[in-house]
Scaffold this active site. Structure first.
Site, PDB file in Angstrom:
ATOM      1  N   SER A 138     -24.255 -17.816  47.689  1.00 55.34           N
ATOM      2  CA  SER A 138     -23.782 -16.737  46.825  1.00 55.34           C
ATOM      3  C   SER A 138     -22.439 -17.138  46.243  1.00 55.34           C
ATOM      4  O   SER A 138     -21.681 -17.897  46.868  1.00 55.34           O
ATOM      5  CB  SER A 138     -23.633 -15.438  47.626  1.00 55.34           C
ATOM      6  OG  SER A 138     -22.896 -14.471  46.902  1.00 55.34           O
ATOM      7  N   TYR A 151     -19.626 -11.309  54.849  1.00 56.45           N
ATOM      8  CA  TYR A 151     -20.682 -11.908  54.025  1.00 56.45           C
ATOM      9  C   TYR A 151     -20.166 -13.164  53.330  1.00 56.45           C
ATOM     10  O   TYR A 151     -20.834 -14.212  53.315  1.00 56.45           O
ATOM     11  CB  TYR A 151     -21.169 -10.889  53.006  1.00 56.45           C
ATOM     12  CG  TYR A 151     -22.206 -11.418  52.046  1.00 56.45           C
ATOM     13  CD1 TYR A 151     -23.516 -11.629  52.463  1.00 56.45           C
ATOM     14  CD2 TYR A 151     -21.874 -11.697  50.717  1.00 56.45           C
ATOM     15  CE1 TYR A 151     -24.473 -12.114  51.574  1.00 56.45           C
ATOM     16  CE2 TYR A 151     -22.822 -12.173  49.833  1.00 56.45           C
ATOM     17  CZ  TYR A 151     -24.123 -12.384  50.267  1.00 56.45           C
ATOM     18  OH  TYR A 151     -25.062 -12.871  49.392  1.00 56.45           O
TER      19      TYR A 151
END
Length: 252
Positions: A138, A151
């Site tokens: 990501s 995250y």
């Protein structure tokens, strides 16, 4: 790497990028083994792609090992040629509101599971002298995102693991790719607890990531950003971190 006739294990395959990837791999001639927790959705994707659904809970301590064993049995004597580490969960909010269980679960799925699956399945690839491992990361792992600290850390860890792995596997017939998506239109944002509310950049369809992922395998590309311009904030963050922080604080 030619995908026709290969067997590909795709985690997080019941929806979003995983389901789109299973479809793209099947279109390229691969047989997808589609892993996830939603049995109904998995079966639907399996029927559509001619693949096989494998129920798996990667948050469980024995989840990756159980999936690796089931996938190896399903692949047959030829073994697994492609591993797509796509499964991931998010969480958004102030770090003090995140529970220990939520942090541990996120790290288990987003970081520990890819490491364990790779550790268990890569030896078969190197023994046969062919294979490819893909990690879906990501942009948060390349730049860090406020409100998504755990995250971001997990995805950054995936990138570092993949880079080290690529060095270890060089010259052994096994490729390694990292796909770095930006904002993608998937159920991810609903599940992380905070919807995506920015007007720009607009979310891209998951099929675009899937196409880039398949090209990365076929062309042996090590690092792919989707969309390509996402290289700019990643480069700026690494090269001029102070400038990046000032711009991020102003524009988000």
């Amino acid at each position: 790497m030619r995908l026709r006739g290969t067997v590909a294990l795709v985690t997080g395959g019941s929806s979003g990028i995983g389901a789109a990837t299973a479809r793209a791999l099947a279109a390229a001639g691969a047989r997808p083994l589609i892993a996830g927790r939603d049995a109904g959705r998995l079966q639907a994707v399996a029927r559509e792609t001619g693949g096989l659904a494998l129920a798996a809970d990667l948050a469980a301590a024995d989840g990756p090992a159980a999936l690796a064993e089931a996938a190896t049995r399903a692949a047959g004597p030829g073994g697994i040629d492609v591993l797509v580490n796509n499964a991931g969960i998010g969480w958004a909010g102030p770090i003090e509101q995140m529970t220990a269980e939520q942090a541990a679960g996120l790290i288990a799925v987003d970081l520990t599971a890819p490491i364990q699956l790779t550790r268990l399945l890569v030896p078969g690839m190197t023994e046969r002298g062919r294979g490819h491992v893909v990690f879906v990361s990501s942009i948060a792992g390349a730049t860090g995102v406020p409100g998504e600290a755990v995250y971001s850390a997990a995805k950054a860890g995936v990138g570092c693991f993949a880079e080290s792995l690529a060095g270890e596997l060089a010259g052994r017939g096994v490729g390694v790719s990292v796909i770095v998506p930006g904002v993608i239109d998937t159920p991810f944002f609903e599940r992380r607890g905070r919807p995506y509310e920015r007007k720009m950049p607009a979310p891209l369809p998951s099929q675009r990531v899937a196409r880039a992922l398949v090209r990365a395998i076929e062309r042996e590309q090590g690092l792919v950003f989707v969309p390509h311009w996402m290289r700019l904030p990643a480069w700026l963050h690494g090269s001029l971190p102070g400038t990046y922080r000032r711009l991020a604080s102003r524009f988000g």
